[in-house]
Scaffold this motif. Structure first.
Motif, PDB file in Angstrom:
ATOM      1  N   ASP A  84       0.819  -1.205   0.000  1.00  0.00           N
ATOM      2  CA  ASP A  84       0.000   0.000   0.000  1.00  0.00           C
ATOM      3  C   ASP A  84       0.854   1.257   0.000  1.00  0.00           C
ATOM      4  N   CYS A  85       0.285   2.346  -0.535  1.00  0.00           N
ATOM      5  CA  CYS A  85       0.918   3.649  -0.358  1.00  0.00           C
ATOM      6  C   CYS A  85       0.916   3.968   1.129  1.00  0.00           C
ATOM      7  N   ALA A  86      -0.253   3.818   1.750  1.00  0.00           N
ATOM      8  CA  ALA A  86      -0.388   4.013   3.198  1.00  0.00           C
ATOM      9  C   ALA A  86      -1.149   2.821   3.742  1.00  0.00           C
TER      10      ALA A  86
ATOM     11  N   GLY B 135       7.695  -6.401   1.463  1.00  0.00           N
ATOM     12  CA  GLY B 135       6.412  -5.701   1.493  1.00  0.00           C
ATOM     13  C   GLY B 135       6.593  -4.264   1.951  1.00  0.00           C
ATOM     14  N   ARG B 136       5.749  -3.380   1.434  1.00  0.00           N
ATOM     15  CA  ARG B 136       5.533  -2.098   2.108  1.00  0.00           C
ATOM     16  C   ARG B 136       4.507  -2.463   3.166  1.00  0.00           C
ATOM     17  N   ILE B 137       4.991  -3.055   4.252  1.00  0.00           N
ATOM     18  CA  ILE B 137       4.071  -3.741   5.174  1.00  0.00           C
ATOM     19  C   ILE B 137       4.598  -3.671   6.607  1.00  0.00           C
TER      20      ILE B 137
ATOM     21  N   GLY C  10       3.252   6.365   7.847  1.00  0.00           N
ATOM     22  CA  GLY C  10       3.525   7.810   7.867  1.00  0.00           C
ATOM     23  C   GLY C  10       3.634   8.343   6.447  1.00  0.00           C
ATOM     24  N   LYS C  11       2.928   9.420   6.141  1.00  0.00           N
ATOM     25  CA  LYS C  11       2.940   9.953   4.772  1.00  0.00           C
ATOM     26  C   LYS C  11       3.428  11.399   4.726  1.00  0.00           C
ATOM     27  N   PRO C  12       4.413  11.664   3.850  1.00  0.00           N
ATOM     28  CA  PRO C  12       4.811  13.051   3.601  1.00  0.00           C
ATOM     29  C   PRO C  12       3.742  13.709   2.723  1.00  0.00           C
TER      30      PRO C  12
ATOM     31  N   ILE D  21      14.274   6.410   2.782  1.00  0.00           N
ATOM     32  CA  ILE D  21      14.136   7.863   2.885  1.00  0.00           C
ATOM     33  C   ILE D  21      13.322   8.308   1.677  1.00  0.00           C
ATOM     34  N   GLY D  22      12.311   9.133   1.920  1.00  0.00           N
ATOM     35  CA  GLY D  22      11.434   9.576   0.818  1.00  0.00           C
ATOM     36  C   GLY D  22      12.055  10.720   0.037  1.00  0.00           C
ATOM     37  N   GLU D  23      11.450  10.980  -1.098  1.00  0.00           N
ATOM     38  CA  GLU D  23      11.908  12.036  -2.001  1.00  0.00           C
ATOM     39  C   GLU D  23      11.938  13.410  -1.327  1.00  0.00           C
ATOM     40  N   ARG D  24      11.025  13.636  -0.377  1.00  0.00           N
ATOM     41  CA  ARG D  24      10.940  14.957   0.249  1.00  0.00           C
ATOM     42  C   ARG D  24      11.872  15.116   1.441  1.00  0.00           C
ATOM     43  N   THR D  25      12.530  14.064   1.871  1.00  0.00           N
ATOM     44  CA  THR D  25      13.352  14.167   3.091  1.00  0.00           C
ATOM     45  C   THR D  25      14.779  13.645   2.865  1.00  0.00           C
TER      46      THR D  25
ATOM     47  N   CYS E 132      16.664   4.764  -0.506  1.00  0.00           N
ATOM     48  CA  CYS E 132      16.395   6.182  -0.694  1.00  0.00           C
ATOM     49  C   CYS E 132      15.725   6.375  -2.049  1.00  0.00           C
ATOM     50  N   LYS E 133      14.644   7.146  -2.069  1.00  0.00           N
ATOM     51  CA  LYS E 133      14.000   7.499  -3.330  1.00  0.00           C
ATOM     52  C   LYS E 133      14.881   8.513  -4.060  1.00  0.00           C
ATOM     53  N   VAL E 134      14.941   8.383  -5.379  1.00  0.00           N
ATOM     54  CA  VAL E 134      15.751   9.296  -6.190  1.00  0.00           C
ATOM     55  C   VAL E 134      14.869   9.824  -7.318  1.00  0.00           C
TER      56      VAL E 134
ATOM     57  N   SER F 212      14.663   4.617  -8.018  1.00  0.00           N
ATOM     58  CA  SER F 212      14.432   5.647  -9.040  1.00  0.00           C
ATOM     59  C   SER F 212      12.936   5.898  -9.183  1.00  0.00           C
ATOM     60  N   ARG F 213      12.519   7.174  -9.113  1.00  0.00           N
ATOM     61  CA  ARG F 213      11.082   7.514  -9.313  1.00  0.00           C
ATOM     62  C   ARG F 213      11.020   8.805 -10.119  1.00  0.00           C
ATOM     63  N   MET F 214      11.327   8.638 -11.416  1.00  0.00           N
ATOM     64  CA  MET F 214      11.650   9.774 -12.266  1.00  0.00           C
ATOM     65  C   MET F 214      10.474  10.312 -13.070  1.00  0.00           C
TER      66      MET F 214
ATOM     67  N   MET G  27       5.622   4.547 -10.121  1.00  0.00           N
ATOM     68  CA  MET G  27       4.328   5.072  -9.675  1.00  0.00           C
ATOM     69  C   MET G  27       4.379   6.581  -9.431  1.00  0.00           C
ATOM     70  N   HIS G  28       5.360   7.015  -8.604  1.00  0.00           N
ATOM     71  CA  HIS G  28       5.280   8.376  -8.054  1.00  0.00           C
ATOM     72  C   HIS G  28       5.612   9.485  -9.038  1.00  0.00           C
ATOM     73  N   GLY G  29       6.228   9.142 -10.175  1.00  0.00           N
ATOM     74  CA  GLY G  29       6.426  10.145 -11.222  1.00  0.00           C
ATOM     75  C   GLY G  29       5.304  10.136 -12.248  1.00  0.00           C
TER      76      GLY G  29
ATOM     77  N   LEU H 174       6.493  -1.132  -6.308  1.00  0.00           N
ATOM     78  CA  LEU H 174       5.162  -0.709  -6.771  1.00  0.00           C
ATOM     79  C   LEU H 174       4.214  -0.470  -5.610  1.00  0.00           C
ATOM     80  N   GLU H 175       3.250   0.434  -5.832  1.00  0.00           N
ATOM     81  CA  GLU H 175       2.127   0.558  -4.911  1.00  0.00           C
ATOM     82  C   GLU H 175       1.022  -0.315  -5.448  1.00  0.00           C
ATOM     83  N   SER H 176       0.730  -1.353  -4.687  1.00  0.00           N
ATOM     84  CA  SER H 176      -0.090  -2.423  -5.204  1.00  0.00           C
ATOM     85  C   SER H 176      -0.971  -2.960  -4.086  1.00  0.00           C
TER      86      SER H 176
HETATM   87  C1  PEP Z   1       5.699   6.759  -1.361  1.00  0.00           C
HETATM   88  O1  PEP Z   1       6.467   5.834  -1.649  1.00  0.00           O
HETATM   89  O2  PEP Z   1       4.521   6.560  -1.004  1.00  0.00           O
HETATM   90  C2  PEP Z   1       6.176   8.151  -1.513  1.00  0.00           C
HETATM   91  C3  PEP Z   1       5.645   9.169  -0.831  1.00  0.00           C
HETATM   92  O3  PEP Z   1       7.154   8.248  -2.417  1.00  0.00           O
HETATM   93  P1  PEP Z   1       8.155   9.452  -2.761  1.00  0.00           P
HETATM   94  O4  PEP Z   1       8.918   9.757  -1.511  1.00  0.00           O
HETATM   95  O5  PEP Z   1       9.012   8.834  -3.836  1.00  0.00           O
HETATM   96  O6  PEP Z   1       7.333  10.603  -3.260  1.00  0.00           O
END
Ligand code: PEP
Ligand code: CO
Length: 388
Positions: free
Chosen positions: A65-67, A104-106, A111-113, A213-217, A237-239, A268-270, A299-301, A341-343
């Motif tokens: 899940d995303c969350a 898993g994202r499990i 926590g969501k940015p 580590i997320g893209e925003r942090t 780390c997301k890139v 990579s999330r380009m 997904m995130h791009g 993937l978010e699945s």
């Molecule tokens: C996420 O994976 O749900 C997410 C917020 O990704 P990103 O940090 O790549 O935006």
């Protein structure tokens, strides 16, 4: 000489505002004494699995899940999620001809940015939903208040889920790979920092196997990077498309100073910038001596809004980014490490468009995500098939 930076003295983006809540100190004190949710032996095993991926001998499938939803951390739903992760892991093994490390994202993805601190709902300005670790998705002022007691609920929910994941892992036949392991974005520092534990002269994060580590942090002068730099877990780390070669090398030097295969997972999330941005990054990381595992998060791009304002993603865009990623990494003479993937674990979900789900289905009861739109298992299978 400058002393090593201590993560808890550094600025941190995306943190809850709850320090004046009467339960704040008590909750942190409880977590600081709590049994860690993962063990050093498990972390060592996952690092060696990931070292095999870095060597091109195996692939990663990281999905979920995303969350995550607190109310879905039941035995029945957890069993379903584990089953789907295993099925799709077997599918990716068949597609790639290599064993698959299943992650898993499990068990802690709570926590969501968010890009905005508030949103307007029916004319009322409310704090945005930040994941069940922080507040509720219900759009009222009371439900959106940041509540530190959620740290304990998250810990309990994660403990139940991770017990089931561990039990399953101990019984599985590992011919087609390994796992399942847990992962989540290490975002809320009051939670992650309270679950730091010492071991063998070092420290590990007791909240999950693979924190990312997320893209925003991912700022190299801020707390999240320095926290994960200080632990022995494998770290991700997301890139995203704004990453520069210099910035990424600085990040890799902090997170993987020993150039240890299996330590560093770069996700990579380009989106549409992939062919322009990714080749130089992949090349530079290798030249700097890191044996990173490169995963693709397609997904995130690729999040778009329909005319009706619903957040969605188009399956063909996801397939296109994944195949472009694979080609770019291969062009650099390296092996793509796998897929993130978010699945969702149920076919009842209608959140992404394509492969059986139309735009008209998005408004229906199948749009149940707490945050970003997820693929259903059939869409996921289809996307993975394109990764051959
Ligand atoms: C996420 O994976 O749900 C997410 C917020 O990704 P990103 O940090 O790549 O935006
Ligand atoms: Co998401």
């Amino acid at each position: 000489m400058t002393a090593a930076l201590t993560w808890d003295r550094l600025p941190a983006a995306q943190q809850p505002e709850w320090r004046d809540h009467p339960a704040y100190a008590r909750t942190r004190a409880f977590l600081a004494e709590a049994t860690p949710l993962v063990t050093p032996a498990e972390l060592a095993e996952l690092r060696s699995d990931l070292a095999r991926v870095a060597a091109g001998e195996a692939q990663v499938l990281q999905i979920g899940d995303c969350a995550e939803n607190f109310y879905e951390c039941t035995p029945a739903t957890t069993r379903t999620k584990i089953g789907v992760l295993e099925d799709l892991g077997d599918h990716l093994a068949a597609v790639t001809g290599r064993p698959v490390v299943r992650i898993g994202r499990i068990g802690g993805q709570f926590g969501k940015p968010r890009s905005e601190p508030t949103e307007v709902y029916r004319g009322v300005e409310l704090p945005t939903f930040r994941g069940h670790l922080v507040n509720s998705e219900i759009p009222t002022r009371a439900a959106r208040r940041h509540d530190p007691r959620r740290l304990l609920w998250a810990y309990d929910a994660s403990a139940q889920v991770l017990d089931m994941v561990r039990e399953h892992r101990s019984q599985r036949d590992d011919t087609l790979g390994s796992g399942p392991w847990s992962s989540h974005e290490a975002l809320v520092l009051d939670y992650e920092g309270s679950l730091l534990r010492s071991h063998d002269g070092g420290a590990y994060l007791g909240s999950t196997h693979l924190p990312w580590i997320g893209e925003r942090t991912r700022q190299t002068d801020a707390a999240h990077v320095h926290l994960l730099a200080s632990v022995t877990n494998p770290v991700g780390c997301k890139v995203g498309p704004t990453a520069t070669v210099a910035g990424l090398l600085e990040l890799c030097a902090l997170l993987d100073p020993d150039r240890s295969p299996g330590r560093l997972v770069l996700i990579s999330r380009m989106g549409s910038s992939l062919r322009e941005v990714l080749p130089a990054l992949v090349r530079a990381v290798r030249r700097a001596g890191h044996r990173a595992v490169w995963l693709c998060d397609p997904m995130h791009g690729n999040t778009v809004k329909t005319g009706g304002g619903v957040k969605t993603r188009l399956v063909p865009d996801i397939v296109a980014e994944l195949t472009a990623f694979r080609d770019v990494v291969l062009d650099q003479g390296q092996t793509p490490g796998g897929v993130h993937l978010e699945s969702a674990a149920t076919t009842a979900v209608t959140e992404c468009v394509g492969h059986g789900v139309g735009e008209e289905d998005l408004g229906s009861d199948g749009y149940t995500t707490l945050c970003d739109p997820r693929l259903d298992p059939e869409q996921t299978r289809h996307v993975l098939s394109s990764y051959a």
